[in-house]
Scaffold this active site. Sequence first.
Site, PDB file in Angstrom:
ATOM      1  N   ASN A   1     -13.651  15.958  -0.474  1.00 15.22           N
ATOM      2  CA  ASN A   1     -14.286  14.689  -0.851  1.00 15.22           C
ATOM      3  C   ASN A   1     -15.792  14.896  -0.935  1.00 15.22           C
ATOM      4  O   ASN A   1     -16.358  15.669  -0.155  1.00 15.22           O
ATOM      5  CB  ASN A   1     -13.986  13.637   0.226  1.00 15.22           C
ATOM      6  CG  ASN A   1     -14.612  12.281  -0.085  1.00 15.22           C
ATOM      7  OD1 ASN A   1     -14.560  11.806  -1.220  1.00 15.22           O
ATOM      8  ND2 ASN A   1     -15.216  11.654   0.910  1.00 15.22           N
TER       9      ASN A   1
ATOM     10  N   ARG B   1       0.818  -1.215   0.000  1.00 18.59           N
ATOM     11  CA  ARG B   1       0.000   0.000   0.000  1.00 18.59           C
ATOM     12  C   ARG B   1       0.848   1.259   0.000  1.00 18.59           C
ATOM     13  O   ARG B   1       0.569   2.236  -0.693  1.00 18.59           O
ATOM     14  CB  ARG B   1      -0.878  -0.003   1.254  1.00 18.59           C
ATOM     15  CG  ARG B   1      -2.236   0.601   1.062  1.00 18.59           C
ATOM     16  CD  ARG B   1      -2.889   0.864   2.389  1.00 18.59           C
ATOM     17  NE  ARG B   1      -2.512   2.189   2.862  1.00 18.59           N
ATOM     18  CZ  ARG B   1      -3.077   3.310   2.436  1.00 18.59           C
ATOM     19  NH1 ARG B   1      -4.039   3.276   1.557  1.00 18.59           N
ATOM     20  NH2 ARG B   1      -2.685   4.479   2.883  1.00 18.59           N
TER      21      ARG B   1
ATOM     22  N   ARG C   1     -10.392   4.721  -2.287  1.00 20.41           N
ATOM     23  CA  ARG C   1      -9.301   4.240  -1.425  1.00 20.41           C
ATOM     24  C   ARG C   1      -8.988   5.256  -0.347  1.00 20.41           C
ATOM     25  O   ARG C   1      -9.180   6.459  -0.538  1.00 20.41           O
ATOM     26  CB  ARG C   1      -8.041   3.976  -2.247  1.00 20.41           C
ATOM     27  CG  ARG C   1      -8.210   2.762  -3.099  1.00 20.41           C
ATOM     28  CD  ARG C   1      -6.943   2.245  -3.678  1.00 20.41           C
ATOM     29  NE  ARG C   1      -7.293   1.253  -4.659  1.00 20.41           N
ATOM     30  CZ  ARG C   1      -7.557  -0.011  -4.383  1.00 20.41           C
ATOM     31  NH1 ARG C   1      -7.471  -0.462  -3.142  1.00 20.41           N
ATOM     32  NH2 ARG C   1      -7.917  -0.848  -5.335  1.00 20.41           N
ATOM     33  N   ILE C   2      -8.487   4.721   0.750  1.00 22.94           N
ATOM     34  CA  ILE C   2      -8.158   5.581   1.891  1.00 22.94           C
ATOM     35  C   ILE C   2      -6.742   6.113   1.709  1.00 22.94           C
ATOM     36  O   ILE C   2      -5.835   5.366   1.340  1.00 22.94           O
ATOM     37  CB  ILE C   2      -8.312   4.771   3.194  1.00 22.94           C
ATOM     38  CG1 ILE C   2      -9.797   4.443   3.387  1.00 22.94           C
ATOM     39  CG2 ILE C   2      -7.745   5.528   4.377  1.00 22.94           C
ATOM     40  CD1 ILE C   2     -10.071   3.403   4.440  1.00 22.94           C
ATOM     41  N   LEU C   3      -6.589   7.405   1.955  1.00 21.21           N
ATOM     42  CA  LEU C   3      -5.283   8.050   1.825  1.00 21.21           C
ATOM     43  C   LEU C   3      -4.680   8.253   3.213  1.00 21.21           C
ATOM     44  O   LEU C   3      -5.402   8.456   4.187  1.00 21.21           O
ATOM     45  CB  LEU C   3      -5.451   9.389   1.110  1.00 21.21           C
ATOM     46  CG  LEU C   3      -5.923   9.265  -0.339  1.00 21.21           C
ATOM     47  CD1 LEU C   3      -6.404  10.609  -0.862  1.00 21.21           C
ATOM     48  CD2 LEU C   3      -4.817   8.706  -1.224  1.00 21.21           C
TER      49      LEU C   3
ATOM     50  N   HIS D   1     -19.352  12.806  -0.591  1.00 21.10           N
ATOM     51  CA  HIS D   1     -19.793  11.542   0.017  1.00 21.10           C
ATOM     52  C   HIS D   1     -21.323  11.451  -0.020  1.00 21.10           C
ATOM     53  O   HIS D   1     -22.003  12.424   0.321  1.00 21.10           O
ATOM     54  CB  HIS D   1     -19.292  11.469   1.464  1.00 21.10           C
ATOM     55  CG  HIS D   1     -19.629  10.173   2.120  1.00 21.10           C
ATOM     56  ND1 HIS D   1     -18.904   9.018   1.893  1.00 21.10           N
ATOM     57  CD2 HIS D   1     -20.639   9.840   2.956  1.00 21.10           C
ATOM     58  CE1 HIS D   1     -19.455   8.029   2.583  1.00 21.10           C
ATOM     59  NE2 HIS D   1     -20.495   8.501   3.231  1.00 21.10           N
TER      60      HIS D   1
ATOM     61  N   ASP E   1     -13.850   9.928   6.319  1.00 17.76           N
ATOM     62  CA  ASP E   1     -15.131  10.640   6.223  1.00 17.76           C
ATOM     63  C   ASP E   1     -15.438  11.478   7.468  1.00 17.76           C
ATOM     64  O   ASP E   1     -16.609  11.670   7.820  1.00 17.76           O
ATOM     65  CB  ASP E   1     -16.281   9.654   5.942  1.00 17.76           C
ATOM     66  CG  ASP E   1     -16.151   9.000   4.568  1.00 17.76           C
ATOM     67  OD1 ASP E   1     -15.558   9.627   3.670  1.00 17.76           O
ATOM     68  OD2 ASP E   1     -16.619   7.865   4.401  1.00 17.76           O
TER      69      ASP E   1
END
Length: 197
Positions: free
Chosen positions: A103, A63, A89-91, A105, A141
Amino acid sequence: MGKRLVVLASGHGSNAQALFDRDDLGGDVAAVVADVAEARVLHRAEAAGIEALCVDRHAYGDRSEWEAALVEAVAHRTPDLVILAGFMRILSGAFVRRWPTLNVHPSLLPSFPGAHAVEDALAHGVKLTGVTVHFVVEEVDAGPIVMQEAVGVEPDDTPETLHNRLKAVEHRLLPAAVGLFCADRLDVVGRNVRIKP
Ligand code: GAR
C-alpha cells in the site's frame, strides 16, 4: 519470470499510472480492479491496454459479500503481488494473508493513518510529513514498512498543494518498492523489511 501484479484503486489513479508507465518493474500489471464504477483509474487502465474491472461496493449490501466477489476477481488473475494504489477500503485479514499486498500512504506512518492523512497532518501542524510504502496487514496502515520519504510542510500549504507534492514522491516510491518485490529483494522479518543487495 516477471511477476503478475494486480492493482486495486478507487479514484484518480495517478499512482496506478506511475506503474503503467514503467517497463522495468520486473512484473506486469495484469488487471486493475476498482471498487467505484466512476473511478478514473479504470479509463487510465483501458488506455494503457490493461484489463479494467469494477467490483462495485454499492452493488453489494453486505461487506463480506462484496469482499468475496473481490477475492474471486483477484484470484482469477493469479497475482504474485496485489498493490493498493489509492484503494480507499479496508480489506479483511483473510484477503491480506492470501496475497502479499503493498500500500502507498500519504504520511510517515505510524503518524496519521486512515483516509485523511494529508488533512490530519496539516491540522496537527507538523512541519514534516511524507510518504510510506508498506506491506498490508489486518490492522489498518500498520504493516511492515518498505520505504519512506519525508516531505516538508510549507506555511501556506493547503491539503491540495501538500498532497500534490506528496504524490510526486509516491509516483517514485511505489514503483521502486514494487520493483524490489519483483526482484525478490524484500525480506520481511517481523516488523522489519530488509532490502537485499
Ligand atoms: C494517494 O495519495 C494515496 O497515497 C492515497 O490516496 C491517493 C490516491 O491518489 N491513499 C490513501 O490515503 C490510503 N489511505 P491516486 O488515485 O491519484 O493514485
